[in-house]
Design a protein around this motif. Structure first.
Motif, mmCIF file in Angstrom:
data_model
loop_
_atom_site.group_PDB
_atom_site.id
_atom_site.type_symbol
_atom_site.label_atom_id
_atom_site.label_comp_id
_atom_site.label_asym_id
_atom_site.label_seq_id
_atom_site.Cartn_x
_atom_site.Cartn_y
_atom_site.Cartn_z
ATOM 1 N N TRP A 1 -81.459 -41.730 -13.752
ATOM 2 C CA TRP A 1 -81.567 -40.514 -14.534
ATOM 3 C C TRP A 1 -80.417 -40.404 -15.525
ATOM 4 O O TRP A 1 -80.620 -40.150 -16.703
ATOM 5 N N GLU A 2 -79.202 -40.602 -15.041
ATOM 6 C CA GLU A 2 -78.018 -40.388 -15.879
ATOM 7 C C GLU A 2 -77.809 -41.491 -16.919
ATOM 8 O O GLU A 2 -77.474 -41.216 -18.062
ATOM 9 N N TYR A 3 -77.993 -42.741 -16.543
ATOM 10 C CA TYR A 3 -77.682 -43.847 -17.449
ATOM 11 C C TYR A 3 -78.897 -44.449 -18.147
ATOM 12 O O TYR A 3 -78.749 -45.173 -19.113
ATOM 13 N N GLY A 4 -80.080 -44.168 -17.657
ATOM 14 C CA GLY A 4 -81.272 -44.734 -18.279
ATOM 15 C C GLY A 4 -82.134 -43.701 -18.968
ATOM 16 O O GLY A 4 -83.100 -44.041 -19.629
ATOM 17 N N GLU A 5 -81.787 -42.432 -18.787
ATOM 18 C CA GLU A 5 -82.568 -41.333 -19.337
ATOM 19 C C GLU A 5 -84.051 -41.507 -19.001
ATOM 20 O O GLU A 5 -84.929 -41.274 -19.818
ATOM 21 N N GLU A 6 -84.294 -41.910 -17.771
ATOM 22 C CA GLU A 6 -85.647 -42.181 -17.291
ATOM 23 C C GLU A 6 -86.226 -40.929 -16.649
ATOM 24 O O GLU A 6 -85.662 -40.386 -15.703
ATOM 25 N N VAL A 61 -73.045 -50.860 -13.599
ATOM 26 C CA VAL A 61 -72.294 -52.006 -13.063
ATOM 27 C C VAL A 61 -71.159 -52.417 -13.994
ATOM 28 O O VAL A 61 -70.047 -52.695 -13.549
ATOM 29 N N ASN A 62 -71.409 -52.427 -15.288
ATOM 30 C CA ASN A 62 -70.402 -52.873 -16.263
ATOM 31 C C ASN A 62 -69.483 -51.745 -16.732
ATOM 32 O O ASN A 62 -68.601 -51.996 -17.557
ATOM 33 N N ARG A 63 -69.720 -50.518 -16.254
ATOM 34 C CA ARG A 63 -68.919 -49.354 -16.659
ATOM 35 C C ARG A 63 -68.875 -49.242 -18.184
ATOM 36 O O ARG A 63 -67.844 -48.969 -18.788
ATOM 37 N N GLU A 64 -70.011 -49.466 -18.827
ATOM 38 C CA GLU A 64 -70.075 -49.555 -20.282
ATOM 39 C C GLU A 64 -69.659 -48.265 -20.988
ATOM 40 O O GLU A 64 -68.973 -48.317 -22.004
ATOM 41 N N LEU A 65 -70.030 -47.114 -20.466
ATOM 42 C CA LEU A 65 -69.693 -45.865 -21.134
ATOM 43 C C LEU A 65 -68.199 -45.561 -21.016
ATOM 44 O O LEU A 65 -67.582 -45.077 -21.973
ATOM 45 N N ASP A 66 -67.609 -45.868 -19.869
ATOM 46 C CA ASP A 66 -66.160 -45.701 -19.715
ATOM 47 C C ASP A 66 -65.412 -46.645 -20.649
ATOM 48 O O ASP A 66 -64.393 -46.268 -21.244
ATOM 49 N N GLU A 67 -65.907 -47.875 -20.765
ATOM 50 C CA GLU A 67 -65.272 -48.849 -21.664
ATOM 51 C C GLU A 67 -65.372 -48.382 -23.119
ATOM 52 O O GLU A 67 -64.429 -48.547 -23.891
ATOM 53 N N LEU A 68 -66.500 -47.800 -23.489
ATOM 54 C CA LEU A 68 -66.671 -47.284 -24.842
ATOM 55 C C LEU A 68 -65.667 -46.170 -25.125
ATOM 56 O O LEU A 68 -65.003 -46.162 -26.165
ATOM 57 N N LYS A 69 -65.534 -45.237 -24.182
ATOM 58 C CA LYS A 69 -64.575 -44.131 -24.360
ATOM 59 C C LYS A 69 -63.151 -44.661 -24.487
ATOM 60 O O LYS A 69 -62.385 -44.194 -25.344
ATOM 61 N N SER A 70 -62.804 -45.627 -23.655
ATOM 62 C CA SER A 70 -61.462 -46.221 -23.729
ATOM 63 C C SER A 70 -61.246 -46.921 -25.065
ATOM 64 O O SER A 70 -60.174 -46.824 -25.659
ATOM 65 N N PHE A 90 -76.460 -48.847 -29.519
ATOM 66 C CA PHE A 90 -77.835 -49.325 -29.360
ATOM 67 C C PHE A 90 -78.717 -48.405 -28.539
ATOM 68 O O PHE A 90 -79.883 -48.674 -28.368
ATOM 69 N N HIS A 91 -78.160 -47.344 -27.990
ATOM 70 C CA HIS A 91 -78.995 -46.353 -27.315
ATOM 71 C C HIS A 91 -78.317 -44.996 -27.385
ATOM 72 O O HIS A 91 -77.148 -44.881 -27.738
ATOM 73 N N SER A 92 -79.068 -43.966 -27.067
ATOM 74 C CA SER A 92 -78.611 -42.600 -27.304
ATOM 75 C C SER A 92 -77.377 -42.223 -26.492
ATOM 76 O O SER A 92 -76.571 -41.413 -26.955
ATOM 77 N N LEU A 93 -77.197 -42.796 -25.314
ATOM 78 C CA LEU A 93 -76.005 -42.475 -24.529
ATOM 79 C C LEU A 93 -74.741 -42.914 -25.264
ATOM 80 O O LEU A 93 -73.775 -42.160 -25.355
ATOM 81 N N GLU A 94 -74.759 -44.135 -25.780
ATOM 82 C CA GLU A 94 -73.608 -44.633 -26.539
ATOM 83 C C GLU A 94 -73.420 -43.817 -27.808
ATOM 84 O O GLU A 94 -72.301 -43.403 -28.131
ATOM 85 N N ASP A 95 -74.502 -43.595 -28.531
ATOM 86 C CA ASP A 95 -74.395 -42.895 -29.810
ATOM 87 C C ASP A 95 -73.869 -41.479 -29.618
ATOM 88 O O ASP A 95 -73.074 -40.997 -30.421
ATOM 89 N N ARG A 96 -74.284 -40.821 -28.567
ATOM 90 C CA ARG A 96 -73.819 -39.455 -28.297
ATOM 91 C C ARG A 96 -72.309 -39.433 -28.069
ATOM 92 O O ARG A 96 -71.599 -38.552 -28.573
ATOM 93 N N ILE A 97 -71.783 -40.410 -27.338
ATOM 94 C CA ILE A 97 -70.342 -40.490 -27.080
ATOM 95 C C ILE A 97 -69.585 -40.712 -28.388
ATOM 96 O O ILE A 97 -68.586 -40.046 -28.665
#
Length: 171
Positions: A1-6, A61-70, A90-97
């Motif tokens: 739900w949180e990371y896939g917006e499924e 698994v890759n902590r991608e959103l935390d890495e993006l913020k850092s 490449f997706h709305s979660l990244e773009d929103r951050i």
């Protein structure tokens, strides 16, 4: 739900838990089959029903959103005045951050309302060079199908100190 917006995340999670109680899930094709079993059939032009679930797993698994913020915070500290920050998401979660980071660090954050007098908050550390995200044109999407979801946001570093820089200089 949180990371896939499924939207069907709970249904998918229940199916995975049920399948794991019966046997070990040992391959991605096995996991995809479980997801497909609880989702409506894919329509023409629609992404595979398992895509969002695999995206969510990868992001977690890759902590991608935390890495993006850092990375965004580090760019603010490392860029010299006049330096350009260009971020492709490449997706709305990244773009929103990225969008919220740049808004909070630019003149947008300093002027919450065009009707209210300007606030005396911290000086903006970035100047937006693109008000909205840039997206690939039709020709580029034809040549490179992966560009269909890419969004580019660009900002220039101002000479204002970044948050915490004053404390770092005094230490």
């Amino acid at each position: 739900w949180e990371y896939g917006e499924e939207k069907a995340s709970r249904r998918i999670a229940k199916a995975i838990v049920k399948a794991r109680s019966e046997t070990t899930i040992s391959s991605t094709s096995q996991l995809a089959a479980i997801i497909h079993s609880v989702m409506p059939a894919k329509r023409y032009g629609q992404i595979d029903p398992a895509t969002r679930s695999f995206q969510a797993l990868r992001i977690y698994v890759n902590r991608e959103l935390d890495e993006l913020k850092s990375g965004l915070a580090a760019s603010e500290a490392m860029l010299k005045p006049g330096g350009i920050l260009a971020v492709v998401s490449f997706h709305s979660l990244e773009d929103r951050i990225v969008k919220r980071f740049l808004a909070s660090r630019s003149q947008i954050a300093s002027q919450p309302s065009r009707h209210r007098p300007p606030s005396n908050g911290p000086a903006p550390t970035f100047e937006l060079l693109t008000r909205k995200a840039l997206q690939a044109g039709d020709r580029e999407r034809e040549d490179n199908s992966r560009a269909r979801s890419a969004k580019l946001r660009v900002a220039m570093r101002t000479d204002a100190p970044y948050p915490g820089q004053e404390n770092a200089l005094c230490a």
